[in-house]
Scaffold this motif. Structure first.
Motif, PDB file in Angstrom:
ATOM      1  N   ASP A  10       0.863  -0.570  -0.336  1.00  8.21           N
ATOM      2  CA  ASP A  10       0.223   0.011  -0.008  1.00  8.21           C
ATOM      3  C   ASP A  10       1.050   1.079   0.396  1.00  8.21           C
ATOM      4  O   ASP A  10       0.446   2.238  -0.371  1.00  8.21           O
TER       5      ASP A  10
ATOM      6  N   ALA B 118       1.790   1.439  -3.037  1.00 15.99           N
ATOM      7  CA  ALA B 118       1.109   2.062  -4.430  1.00 15.99           C
ATOM      8  C   ALA B 118       0.883   3.305  -4.302  1.00 15.99           C
ATOM      9  O   ALA B 118       0.760   4.687  -5.640  1.00 15.99           O
TER      10      ALA B 118
ATOM     11  N   LEU C 235      -8.452  -9.597  -9.657  1.00 20.29           N
ATOM     12  CA  LEU C 235      -7.967  -9.587  -8.691  1.00 20.29           C
ATOM     13  C   LEU C 235      -9.950  -7.731  -8.282  1.00 20.29           C
ATOM     14  O   LEU C 235      -9.492  -7.019  -7.516  1.00 20.29           O
TER      15      LEU C 235
ATOM     16  N   PHE D  70     -13.179  -6.329  -6.876  1.00 24.04           N
ATOM     17  CA  PHE D  70     -13.770  -6.442  -5.165  1.00 24.04           C
ATOM     18  C   PHE D  70     -15.840  -7.008  -5.892  1.00 24.04           C
ATOM     19  O   PHE D  70     -16.014  -6.389  -6.205  1.00 24.04           O
TER      20      PHE D  70
ATOM     21  N   MET E  10     -12.826   2.584  -5.533  1.00 25.23           N
ATOM     22  CA  MET E  10     -11.570   2.406  -4.324  1.00 25.23           C
ATOM     23  C   MET E  10      -9.932   2.491  -4.696  1.00 25.23           C
ATOM     24  O   MET E  10      -8.846   2.707  -4.066  1.00 25.23           O
TER      25      MET E  10
ATOM     26  N   GLN F 150     -11.020  -8.706  -0.750  1.00 26.82           N
ATOM     27  CA  GLN F 150      -9.945  -8.677  -2.320  1.00 26.82           C
ATOM     28  C   GLN F 150      -9.069  -7.890  -1.151  1.00 26.82           C
ATOM     29  O   GLN F 150      -8.328  -7.011  -1.518  1.00 26.82           O
TER      30      GLN F 150
ATOM     31  N   GLU G 206      -5.783  -8.790  -1.215  1.00 27.59           N
ATOM     32  CA  GLU G 206      -4.417  -8.330  -2.064  1.00 27.59           C
ATOM     33  C   GLU G 206      -3.986  -6.427  -2.857  1.00 27.59           C
ATOM     34  O   GLU G 206      -3.832  -5.845  -2.966  1.00 27.59           O
ATOM     35  N   ALA G 207      -6.241  -7.119  -3.304  1.00 23.00           N
ATOM     36  CA  ALA G 207      -6.329  -5.228  -4.258  1.00 23.00           C
ATOM     37  C   ALA G 207      -6.141  -4.450  -3.846  1.00 23.00           C
ATOM     38  O   ALA G 207      -5.624  -3.582  -4.282  1.00 23.00           O
ATOM     39  N   ALA G 208      -6.934  -5.053  -2.279  1.00 21.70           N
ATOM     40  CA  ALA G 208      -7.352  -3.682  -1.776  1.00 21.70           C
ATOM     41  C   ALA G 208      -5.592  -3.134  -1.843  1.00 21.70           C
ATOM     42  O   ALA G 208      -5.530  -1.588  -1.507  1.00 21.70           O
ATOM     43  N   SER G 209      -4.627  -3.840  -0.796  1.00 22.40           N
ATOM     44  CA  SER G 209      -3.320  -3.347  -0.493  1.00 22.40           C
ATOM     45  C   SER G 209      -2.397  -2.873  -2.331  1.00 22.40           C
ATOM     46  O   SER G 209      -1.747  -1.882  -2.138  1.00 22.40           O
ATOM     47  N   LEU G 210      -2.644  -3.382  -3.526  1.00 21.12           N
ATOM     48  CA  LEU G 210      -2.491  -2.052  -4.166  1.00 21.12           C
ATOM     49  C   LEU G 210      -3.294  -0.606  -4.893  1.00 21.12           C
ATOM     50  O   LEU G 210      -3.063  -0.380  -5.424  1.00 21.12           O
ATOM     51  N   MET G 211      -4.679  -0.766  -4.295  1.00 13.76           N
ATOM     52  CA  MET G 211      -4.856   0.293  -3.806  1.00 13.76           C
ATOM     53  C   MET G 211      -4.910   1.866  -2.568  1.00 13.76           C
ATOM     54  O   MET G 211      -5.484   2.617  -2.884  1.00 13.76           O
TER      55      MET G 211
END
Lengths: 233, 294
Positions: A71, A74, A86, A88, A99, B177, B179-184
């Motif tokens: 994070d 990013a 991936l 949500f 998001m 999700q 992993e995707a959350a951390s990529l956001m």
């Protein structure tokens, strides 16, 4: 902008990447070409903090991000659109996009950013309240790309955007990526098909068995069909 | 007589249901987002109640001061749990077993600590609202109405928070999700901490508002937690709507059993109901095939 030097990475018991050196400069389109299972996804995951490398160094805009969390990376402007999208699944199309703009620096301008995504993929605007899990494969890919673009990216990392898509959709996806690149965005993209990326590539790396075996300007490597065929089959 | 009994059962059931739902809401939130089955949820309930009690009895503050103090203590306690027990094992193999044992351990420790600090005598926490009205021969207390109203309001608040706010949406993103959350750029671990603290605060509200009905002792949190676990399973693990509906269904059911068959049959009756329910719908009332996400 991005400097990867000597990284080794892998999963428990097996090393996948054996010392990778790679550079992406401002506004550049860099393609990592290689057959399936040779480490493209692992390389991108090692860069963006999903799979911290065992050794070596990753620098972004001069800053060492080798051991940073995903994070944090990013938030620094290195945005990764992962393989398999991936999304949500139980959130709507609009919520998925929002998001992408989670970070404080982008949240307040999320309306304006949405507008730009809708220019790229107009259907997203009409289907905003639909849950992501109900989309088709091509729609999911576009949503994943749109979500990634909601963030303030300085370098966009895209993992095999054609995976599992019909040819027509594939073409549409690459056209949208090219439009983004023409806006000045630096792109690092992994693919296994040289034909897909001809319009995007400034430089190409060939990845084989966890090692970068060739590097060069796109025009030179693309012309060498014998070479490409021997690597990609 | 008949009529009074029915009103009595319904009123009691709504009251139980409101509290079970409130406790279950916290459990289901943490399960949905963090995949943590928090068996210390009852301990948090007790921590909040004792802090509120001490604020009233020792610091001579009114209950309206003690309530937020106790709720804040519950949230802080839950946050410390996250810091020292959940975070160190996050993403490691054995997370489920480690946290299960750790939360049971916390439960026992809190009970023992309460016993040492406050002794085993029943304590009285004053109600926020005094007085009551007679409805068809049944005492409807204002505090009871407050409990029901607060529970419904908190359900609505949590729902709105998760649906419309940046932080709430991030919680759902992380639970669906990670992993995707951390990529956001969503800080996953900090998001877990927020969920656990909110869950603790909800248990705290339940503990402080319920204690005027049942008095407070070191093991007061046990029953509400067991009931909340049942409600959570009944409603579908990770489902907020399930927690709300199942809370009232089980509350009213239990209350009717109590009124018509006696208090001793309340818990066996509830267990019987849930066994029947799980035969018919193994994933709970609102559970889907896969494990529910927020």
């Amino acid at each position: 902008m991005l400097e990867v030097s000597g990284i080794h990475a892998g999963y428990a018991g097996s090393e996948v990447l054996h010392g990778i050196d790679l550079v992406v400069r401002e506004g550049e389109g860099v393609i990592v070409l290689g057959p399936n299972g040779h480490g493209k996804t692992t390389l991108l995951r090692a860069i963006t903090g999903l799979l911290p490398p065992r050794s070596g160094e990753v620098r972004f805009k001069g800053r060492d991000i080798t051991r940073e969390r995903a994070d944090v990376i990013a938030a620094a402007g290195l945005v990764h659109i992962p393989q398999g999208d991936l999304l949500f699944p139980d959130m709507t199309v609009l919520e998925n996009l929002l998001m992408g703009a989670y970070h404080r620096s982008t949240w307040n301008e999320r309306r304006a950013r949405l507008g730009r995504i809708y220019e790229l993929f107009p259907w997203l605007k009409l289907r905003g309240s639909q849950p992501a899990r109900s989309l088709s494969g091509g729609e999911r890919r576009m949503l994943a790309i749109g979500r990634g673009l909601m963030a303030r990216a300085e370098l966009l990392i895209i993992d095999e955007p054609s995976l599992g898509l019909a040819p027509v959709t594939t073409q549409q996806i690459y056209e949208s990526i090219r439009a983004v690149k023409e806006g000045g965005m630096a792109i690092l993209l992994a693919d296994e098909n040289a034909n897909h990326v001809a319009d995007l590539a400034d430089r190409i790396y060939l990845l084989e068995s966890g090692t970068l075996v060739r590097e060069g300007p796109a025009g030179l490597l693309m012309g060498d069909t014998a070479l490409l065929e021997s690597y990609l089959g | 007589m008949q009529y009074t009994q029915i009103v009595q059962a319904v009123w009691g059931g709504l009251l139980f249901g409101a509290v079970y739902g409130l406790m279950a809401l916290g459990l289901t939130l943490v399960w949905g987002a963090v995949r943590l089955l928090n068996l210390a949820h009852g301990a948090i309930f007790v921590v909040a109640a004792y802090v509120a009690y001490a604020t009233v009895a020792n610091l001579h503050q009114p209950i309206l001061v003690a309530l937020p103090v106790g709720v804040a203590a519950a949230a802080a306690f839950a946050y410390l749990m996250h810091l020292f027990l959940v975070r160190p094992v996050l993403g490691k193999p054995g997370f489920d077993n480690a946290t299960l044992m750790a939360t049971i351990g916390i439960s026992i420790s809190v009970q023992a600590a309460a016993l040492l600090i406050f002794n085993p005598e029943y304590k009285v926490i004053p109600p926020v609202l005094q007085g009551s009205n007679l409805l068809a021969g049944v005492q409807v207390t204002n505090q009871g109405l407050l409990v029901i109203g607060t529970s419904l309001a908190l359900f609505a608040l949590v729902y709105l928070f998760l649906t419309y706010t940046r932080q709430g949406m991030a919680i759902r993103a992380v639970s669906q999700q990670m992993e995707a959350a951390s990529l956001m750029a969503i800080p996953v671990v900090r998001t877990y901490a927020v969920v656990i603290a909110i869950s603790g605060a909800l248990a705290g509200v339940a503990g402080i508002l319920l204690s005027p009905f049942f008095f407070l002792n070191p093991s007061s949190g046990f029953n509400p937690m067991i009931q909340a676990l049942i409600v959570t399973i009944f409603g579908g693990l990770g489902s907020i709507r399930g927690a709300l509906v199942a809370g009232y269904v089980l509350g009213v059911f239990e209350s009717f059993v109590e009124v018509y068959f006696g208090v001793a049959w309340a818990l066996p009756g509830v267990f019987l109901l849930i066994i029947l329910m799980l035969i018919v719908r193994p994933n709970g009332l609102f559970g889907t095939g896969d494990v529910r996400r927020l």
